[in-house]
Design a protein around this motif. Structure first.
Motif, PDB file in Angstrom:
ATOM      1  N   GLU A 167      -9.096  -0.673 -10.115  1.00  0.00           N
ATOM      2  CA  GLU A 167     -10.144   0.102  -9.464  1.00  0.00           C
ATOM      3  C   GLU A 167     -11.314  -0.833  -9.186  1.00  0.00           C
TER       4      GLU A 167
ATOM      5  N   THR B 120     -15.717   4.146  -5.972  1.00  0.00           N
ATOM      6  CA  THR B 120     -14.605   3.400  -6.569  1.00  0.00           C
ATOM      7  C   THR B 120     -13.367   3.589  -5.713  1.00  0.00           C
ATOM      8  N   TYR B 121     -12.734   2.482  -5.361  1.00  0.00           N
ATOM      9  CA  TYR B 121     -11.516   2.488  -4.543  1.00  0.00           C
ATOM     10  C   TYR B 121     -10.347   1.985  -5.374  1.00  0.00           C
ATOM     11  N   THR B 122      -9.166   2.529  -5.111  1.00  0.00           N
ATOM     12  CA  THR B 122      -7.967   2.025  -5.770  1.00  0.00           C
ATOM     13  C   THR B 122      -7.384   0.895  -4.913  1.00  0.00           C
TER      14      THR B 122
ATOM     15  N   THR C 179      -2.233   3.207  -2.915  1.00  0.00           N
ATOM     16  CA  THR C 179      -3.641   2.910  -3.138  1.00  0.00           C
ATOM     17  C   THR C 179      -4.437   2.996  -1.828  1.00  0.00           C
ATOM     18  N   ASP C 180      -5.757   2.977  -1.976  1.00  0.00           N
ATOM     19  CA  ASP C 180      -6.627   2.992  -0.799  1.00  0.00           C
ATOM     20  C   ASP C 180      -6.481   1.708   0.007  1.00  0.00           C
TER      21      ASP C 180
ATOM     22  N   THR D  36      -2.352  -3.058  -9.917  1.00  0.00           N
ATOM     23  CA  THR D  36      -3.387  -2.189  -9.352  1.00  0.00           C
ATOM     24  C   THR D  36      -4.672  -2.335 -10.158  1.00  0.00           C
TER      25      THR D  36
ATOM     26  N   GLY E 197     -13.595  -5.517 -10.779  1.00  0.00           N
ATOM     27  CA  GLY E 197     -13.005  -4.208 -11.018  1.00  0.00           C
ATOM     28  C   GLY E 197     -12.660  -3.948 -12.468  1.00  0.00           C
TER      29      GLY E 197
ATOM     30  N   ARG F  15      -9.563  -1.495 -15.102  1.00  0.00           N
ATOM     31  CA  ARG F  15      -8.266  -0.837 -15.229  1.00  0.00           C
ATOM     32  C   ARG F  15      -7.168  -1.595 -14.468  1.00  0.00           C
ATOM     33  N   HIS F  16      -7.137  -2.887 -14.669  1.00  0.00           N
ATOM     34  CA  HIS F  16      -6.060  -3.701 -14.103  1.00  0.00           C
ATOM     35  C   HIS F  16      -4.760  -3.398 -14.845  1.00  0.00           C
TER      36      HIS F  16
ATOM     37  N   ARG G 174       0.837  -1.211   0.000  1.00  0.00           N
ATOM     38  CA  ARG G 174       0.000   0.000   0.000  1.00  0.00           C
ATOM     39  C   ARG G 174       0.867   1.253   0.000  1.00  0.00           C
TER      40      ARG G 174
END
Length: 476
Positions: free
Chosen positions: A361, A426-428, A323-324, A359, A442, A444-445, A318
């Motif tokens: 979303e 939406t969380y990252t 990221t979140d 990562t 999710g 945008r991998h 993290r």
């Protein structure tokens, strides 16, 4: 009545030398030195000398993968070391991580077979032999190998997308009577399904005398019995082995003696094998001596819901990815790291395959569904739906749940950054491999130009000494 001793090794995970192992005393984790192939060899040889009846040693798999040096060399130097133990068969799981062809090359150098009744290639033929009949001291012992049924799920990560891998239930049900017809006095299943699945298999399939169970790293202090079937398992990392002394009777087997043997530091070791192992690991000694950081607490993976070693790993990711939240798979393997200095090798062994950091979303709804799936894989009422791993490892996220609730209804509350999860937001998220966050969740991998080991070492160096935060998965 004839007698037989079975010796069991399971889930070695490439721990070749004595290493730290976690033990539980008075409700607290303790670390002691255990394991080492050179000590296992002496123990096996001593048992063979002690008894006058036949001894059969078998390995349930997860052998060729699990430590940084062995993963980096793709298990290349293990066959010669393993051949000294007098094993007579193995099964498999993470051994497939280098691809089926590479595993077949390793097995070709063993002086015993890999048995797997539940893996076929595209034309329907078996990848490995399903059984072996061992004749010892007038006894005919039929051995059925069952590999982990999750191997096919790894797909392109392991190159297993062309394999058909089943749970082995139909195959075992067919093979038990076939072995009996061939004159087997007893039938042993060499399994890497996991203890819950092996109990279910014993209940479903009559005629199995013994199941040597692997995959779940279960330390069985006494044999389990399901009907007439005896089940044993010996923890992990070669820190333990099983000895099972049996009397073989026409209607089944009688347990005369069982021991979950701790391969403790006071046991003798075979000097020649110890020297061979030391020579093979010499190129990696610098990593074993260089300090990456420091921890104020034992870093272990010995708990199902949350574990200090993975709190470190996910906190490091993290920080690196910004990221979140972070999600990591609930891998069980990896020796504990005692409080104090953390060497680069110890950190590497927590994530030996060193995957890239990815990562994505995810909406709050995605996260809840993903984590409900994780809880089902661990706590399903149907053992055949369990996956054998631990609950997803988390950072930046706290989960409150009821394990006894039905599928899809276990999570009571999720918090991100101390606030209730918003299903629409939406969380990252950062993660390691599709085992952690499958592509169906999710969008945008993407892979970052950063690998797990680099993130872990950087975090230890810049943010130590590390103190694990409170557990972030809580059963209420």
């Amino acid at each position: 009545m004839p007698r037989l001793t079975l010796l069991q090794l399971n889930d070695l995970h490439a721990y070749l030398e004595p290493h730290p192992e976690v033990f539980w005393e008075a409700g607290q984790p303790m670390v002691r030195t255990a394991g080492g192939l050179a000590r296992i060899k002496v123990y096996f040889d001593d048992v063979r000398r002690e008894v006058s009846h036949p001894v059969i040693a078998l390995d349930c798999g997860d052998t060729f993968h699990g430590t940084g040096p062995v993963v980096e060399t793709r298990g290349a130097f293990l066959p010669g070391l393993l051949n000294t133990l007098g094993l007579e068969g193995m099964s498999a799981h993470w051994d497939f991580a280098y691809g089926p062809d590479h595993l077949k090359g390793l097995v070709d150098r063993l002086n015993y077979p890999l048995l797997a009744c539940n893996i076929t290639v595209e034309d329907g033929t078996l990848l490995f032999p399903p059984t072996r009949m061992l004749e010892r001291g007038g006894l005919r012992v039929g051995v059925i190998g069952v590999a982990c049924n999750l191997i096919g799920d790894m797909g392109s990560l392991w190159g297993t997308e062309g394999l058909r891998v089943t749970q082995g239930r139909e195959e075992v049900a067919r093979l038990v009577p076939e072995l009996r017809e061939q004159g087997a006095d007893m039938v042993v299943v060499l399994s890497h399904l996991g203890f819950p699945q092996d109990c279910a298999l014993a209940e479903e399939v009559p005629g199995i005398d013994v199941i040597l169970s692997g995959h779940t790293h279960t330390r069985l202090m006494a044999p389990a019995r399901v009907g007439a079937t005896v089940l044993v398992q010996a923890g992990c990392h070669g820190s333990f082995v099983t000895r099972l002394d049996l009397e073989v009777m026409p209607g089944g087997v009688k347990v005369l003696h069982h021991e979950l043997k701790t391969i403790s530091a006071d046991l003798r070791e075979d000097a020649g094998l110890a020297e061979q192992i030391a020579a093979r690991l010499q190129p990696f000694r610098a990593a074993a001596e260089e300090q990456a950081g420091e921890t104020r607490a034992i870093l272990h993976r010995g708990t199902t819901l949350s574990a200090p070693a993975d709190l470190l790993l996910t906190d490091a990711l993290r920080h690196a990815a910004g990221t979140d939240i972070v999600l990591s798979n609930g891998w069980r393997y990896g020796a504990p790291i005692p409080a104090g200095p953390v060497t680069r090798l110890a950190a590497w062994n927590l994530i030996p395959h060193n995957p890239p950091v990815s990562t994505a979303e995810l909406t709050g709804a995605d996260l809840k569904e993903l984590l409900e799936d994780s809880l089902e894989a661990v706590f399903s009422r149907d053992p055949w739906r369990q996956k054998g791993g631990y609950v997803k490892r988390l950072s930046g996220l706290v989960m409150y749940a009821k394990a006894e609730h039905p599928r899809g209804q276990r999570i009571l509350k999720l918090e991100v950054g101390g606030r209730p999860l918003d299903p629409e937001r939406t969380y990252t998220a950062a993660y390691l491999t599709r085992q952690s966050v499958p592509e169906k969740y999710g969008r945008r991998h993407r892979e970052l130009p950063l690998r797990a080991r680099e993130a872990l070492e950087t975090y230890l160096r810049e943010h130590g000494p590390y103190t694990p935060p409170p557990a972030n998965v809580r059963l209420t």
